[in-house]
Write an enzyme that holds these catalytic residues in place. Sequence first.
Site, PDB file in Angstrom:
ATOM      1  N   ALA A   1      -2.807  34.607 -95.072  1.00 51.18           N
ATOM      2  CA  ALA A   1      -1.428  34.426 -93.818  1.00 51.18           C
ATOM      3  C   ALA A   1      -0.735  33.262 -94.357  1.00 51.18           C
ATOM      4  O   ALA A   1      -1.003  32.194 -94.755  1.00 51.18           O
ATOM      5  CB  ALA A   1      -1.977  33.981 -92.609  1.00 51.18           C
ATOM      6  N   LYS A   2       0.649  33.709 -94.126  1.00 56.13           N
ATOM      7  CA  LYS A   2       1.835  32.602 -94.631  1.00 56.13           C
ATOM      8  C   LYS A   2       1.961  31.858 -93.316  1.00 56.13           C
ATOM      9  O   LYS A   2       2.298  32.044 -92.566  1.00 56.13           O
ATOM     10  CB  LYS A   2       3.149  33.196 -95.045  1.00 56.13           C
ATOM     11  CG  LYS A   2       4.169  32.108 -95.167  1.00 56.13           C
ATOM     12  CD  LYS A   2       5.503  33.298 -95.536  1.00 56.13           C
ATOM     13  CE  LYS A   2       6.723  32.318 -95.826  1.00 56.13           C
ATOM     14  NZ  LYS A   2       7.073  31.862 -94.321  1.00 56.13           N
ATOM     15  N   HIS A   3       1.519  30.408 -93.658  1.00 52.87           N
ATOM     16  CA  HIS A   3       1.541  29.412 -92.260  1.00 52.87           C
ATOM     17  C   HIS A   3       2.717  28.615 -92.312  1.00 52.87           C
ATOM     18  O   HIS A   3       3.011  28.165 -93.455  1.00 52.87           O
ATOM     19  CB  HIS A   3       0.171  29.016 -92.445  1.00 52.87           C
ATOM     20  CG  HIS A   3      -0.149  28.380 -91.003  1.00 52.87           C
ATOM     21  ND1 HIS A   3       0.325  27.090 -90.581  1.00 52.87           N
ATOM     22  CD2 HIS A   3      -1.061  28.735 -90.110  1.00 52.87           C
ATOM     23  CE1 HIS A   3      -0.320  26.691 -89.247  1.00 52.87           C
ATOM     24  NE2 HIS A   3      -1.210  27.719 -89.176  1.00 52.87           N
TER      25      HIS A   3
ATOM     26  N   ALA B   1      -0.475  38.286 -93.555  1.00 54.94           N
ATOM     27  CA  ALA B   1       0.066  38.211 -92.211  1.00 54.94           C
ATOM     28  C   ALA B   1       1.333  37.102 -92.408  1.00 54.94           C
ATOM     29  O   ALA B   1       1.296  36.213 -93.067  1.00 54.94           O
ATOM     30  CB  ALA B   1      -0.793  37.662 -91.236  1.00 54.94           C
TER      31      ALA B   1
END
Length: 334
Positions: A188-190, A160
């Site tokens: 997820a890329k945060h 995500a």
Amino acid sequence: MKHFITQLTQLQNPMKITPADFRGVFGIMPTPATEDASKWQTQQSVNLSETEKMVRFLNTAKIDILATTGTFGEGATLTWPETQLFVDCVVQTNKRSRPLFAGVTTLNTRDTIERARVLVAIGVDGLFVGRPMWLAMDDKSIVRYYQDIAAALPGVPMVAYDNPVAFKGKISTEAYLELAKIPEVVAAKHTGGPALAKDMRAVGEKMRILPLATAWLAAAQELPELALAAWSGSVACAPTVNMALSQAILAGDWQRAKELSEKCNWAESAMFVGGDLAAFMDYSIQIAHLRFAAAGLVNPGPPRPPYLELPDNYRDGAIECGRRWKQLESEFSA
């Protein structure tokens, strides 16, 4: 389309990837452009020879996981035929050397699914998925969006893409808890900030929350059992430096990691005018082309329309960022 559907049946989920497989650097690539890429009349703007060269040096550096067509990878400016051509070139050059995630963000669920099916058929191992951004999406809409993609492509892993500026809001901790229940959503890329540790604790081992590489050290020291991977947008500037930082953090060599993290932050900081991430995001594509060119490992060519203009005060910082990465890479790859 029938041809791709047939391939999909044969190639769906060829590489089993779980959250535990996310260790090290999730390296996001630019899409090298031809010299005429800035013209709207250009039909094919992907520089395939530079693409091959880039994938080869990322493989040589042993970047752990590769990703395409995010923001500065120009998922927004490539035509669909160009996206397929570029991703196919990456797939053919990579030769399953390491896991490959392809960006498939569009303005709606059905187009995203259609693109995902085709790119999985071409041979990618997973999907890098942002959300539609014409209108903002609330938590229920975000969760439903990823559930629908997972239902359409069962078993195909997804990362995500949580970018509050690009997607008109952050994925909340509550939404992350629901996304973590979807087996296909493995990471997820945060973008970091105060919510990073909270989100990591909330999902635990069910999905891998990826901090920015320059913020990885602090997360790893606070949550060493969870902060086992990070994303980097600078792997095409300095892959050896990125891997040195990764090795130090994963080994728990905090003194070495601190030295490397400070060097990486020094290089990266040059492109943030006034330290303003939101302002940087307005020009991230144009800035990326200048910093990759200045770093010298890949010729990114010009940006694609409509993201062509860049104020002078951003230009100098972008070039300086690339020069700093070049300096560091020369130190570590000598």
